[in-house]
Write a protein that holds these residues in place. Structure first.
Motif, PDB file in Angstrom:
ATOM      1  N   ASN A 300       0.833  -1.214   0.000  1.00  0.00           N
ATOM      2  CA  ASN A 300       0.000   0.000   0.000  1.00  0.00           C
ATOM      3  C   ASN A 300       0.862   1.256   0.000  1.00  0.00           C
ATOM      4  N   ASN A 301       1.956   1.226   0.745  1.00  0.00           N
ATOM      5  CA  ASN A 301       2.858   2.379   0.739  1.00  0.00           C
ATOM      6  C   ASN A 301       3.467   2.605  -0.630  1.00  0.00           C
ATOM      7  N   ARG A 304       0.788   3.987  -2.896  1.00  0.00           N
ATOM      8  CA  ARG A 304       0.550   5.388  -2.566  1.00  0.00           C
ATOM      9  C   ARG A 304       1.655   6.281  -3.122  1.00  0.00           C
TER      10      ARG A 304
END
Length: 422
Positions: A300-301, A304
């Motif tokens: 997810n990082n 993002r």
């Protein structure tokens, strides 16, 4: 039928130890009642350069990336018992040249005076610190430190020499949690790692009223330090010997019952072995789930970050489009350049169709004659306006002759005058 003495032994040991819930976590079904909120009851969890992740079965004090991060978990309530046992499970994973350190503190005012500090960056603290790091290049070590608040560890020239006990333990990238137990009684301070004695001493007595805490710090190439549980239990020395006397005198008639109990105990041991295997499978499944959660978090990082880069690229593209010329402006500029090119070609054709060489020669001859005539007129004007030099010279000579004649006449007259003698 009388109750077996083993039951009373078990009951005595069970009652001798009780979990201090205000200074413990990870002993129940979940690490936190609300894992998504990043909150552990009775503990304060914070970090520097990142926020520690609190999952269902562990807290990640330092992430696998980036480096140069710190994290801590401090209990909000002090330990009021003088005898206790702290069980601590952790895991460290990282690259081949990764590093960092993990500290278990039992100190006074630890959150305020220690915070996220390591044993090398802490100032003056009052209490006990158990340090787990790769000191000495031996693949890992566990060391104990003490301070009464008078030694400034941060400014000390050799912090490693202050350790009072140690053992080697290669803790990195084991693929499983490591278990550390700290036992403190009025008679001994003992540290065991994976149920093996690390060091012990009977010369250290820690006071009640201190706080437990765990801190981790990593360099540029980091290790990810994960804490699965921290359970503090109160203990009473000699509690296991408080078995009722009347139950120690077992009647001889209970021997068959004891044999039956022995068979029952064997069955229970087999069942416990099976349940232990089931628990090990469950623990592996929980560990795998935690790893998947960590991978999802890292993914997810990355997503993002990719989204942020895409937004920046779009903004840059829009900015370039705003600064660039429109289609109409380019067409207008091309039309103007074409018009200027046509004018230059027309002038070139005119110059090619006419004989300008003769005209330029005639103009040059005219300029030359005009220059000569102008120069002659200037010289004539200067000559006509200048005075006659012959008359001027004659006047000078006549004046000088007049002066010479006057001087000669003066001399003669002076010589002819009568002389007077005294």
């Amino acid at each position: 039928m009388k109750t077996p003495a083993s039951f009373f032994s078990f009951l005595a040991v069970a009652t001798a130890q009780s979990v201090i819930e205000s200074s413990s976590f990870g002993y129940g079904p979940a690490l936190s009642r609300t894992p998504s909120s990043g909150f552990i009851p009775g503990w304060q969890v914070k970090g520097e350069a990142h926020t520690p992740d609190i999952l269902s079965n562990k807290v990640i004090l330092t992430p696998p990336y980036p480096g140069n991060t710190r994290g801590y978990a401090w209990a909000e309530s002090p330990i009021t018992q003088s005898e206790w046992t702290a069980e601590f499970e952790f895991r460290a994973t990282g690259p081949e040249r990764g590093g960092g350190n993990l500290q278990v503190w039992y100190a006074k005012d630890g959150k305020d005076k220690i915070g996220t500090s390591s044993i090398y960056t802490v100032n003056q603290f009052d209490g006990f610190a158990l340090v787990i790091d790769s000191h000495g290049g031996r693949g890992g070590s566990v060391r104990g430190f003490l301070n009464d608040g008078s030694t400034d560890y941060k400014s000390h020239r050799s912090v490693d020499s202050l350790a009072f006990g140690h053992c080697d333990y290669p803790y990195r990238n084991l693929g499983r949690p490591s278990s550390v137990r700290i036992k403190h009684t009025n008679a001994v301070l003992e540290v065991t790692v994976d149920d093996k004695l690390c060091f012990s001493t009977d010369k250290v007595t820690l006071p009640a009223g201190n706080y437990f805490g765990v801190t981790a710090a990593t360099p540029e190439n980091p290790d990810s330090f994960e804490v699965f549980k921290f359970v503090v239990k109160s203990t009473e020395s000699g509690a296991g010997s408080n078995i009722p006397v009347q139950q120690q005198n077992v009647d001889q008639n209970q021997q068959p019952i004891a044999a039956q109990d022995q068979g029952t105990q064997q069955q229970q041991q087999q069942q416990e072995a099976r349940s232990g295997d089931a628990r090990s499978v469950t623990e592996q499944f929980v560990d795998l789930t935690g790893r998947i959660q960590l991978i999802n978090h890292a993914t997810n990082n990355i997503v993002r970050e990719i989204g942020n880069q895409g937004t920046k690229s779009e903004n840059r593209h829009v900015e370039l489009l705003q600064k660039s010329a429109t289609k109409d402006q380019v067409a207008n500029l091309e039309a103007r350049l074409q018009k200027m090119e046509d004018i230059l070609q027309a002038i070139q054709r005119d110059l090619a169709g006419k004989d300008y060489h003769g005209r330029f020669s005639q103009l040059q001859e005219t300029l030359r004659s005009s220059h000569l005539s102008l120069t002659q007129e200037v010289l004539n004007g200067i000559t006509s306006s200048a005075p006659r030099m012959g008359f001027f010279i004659f006047c000078i000579i006549a004046f000088q002759g007049l002066l010479a004649g006057a001087y000669i006449l003066y001399k003669r007259r002076r010589n002819n005058m009568p002389k007077k003698f005294l």
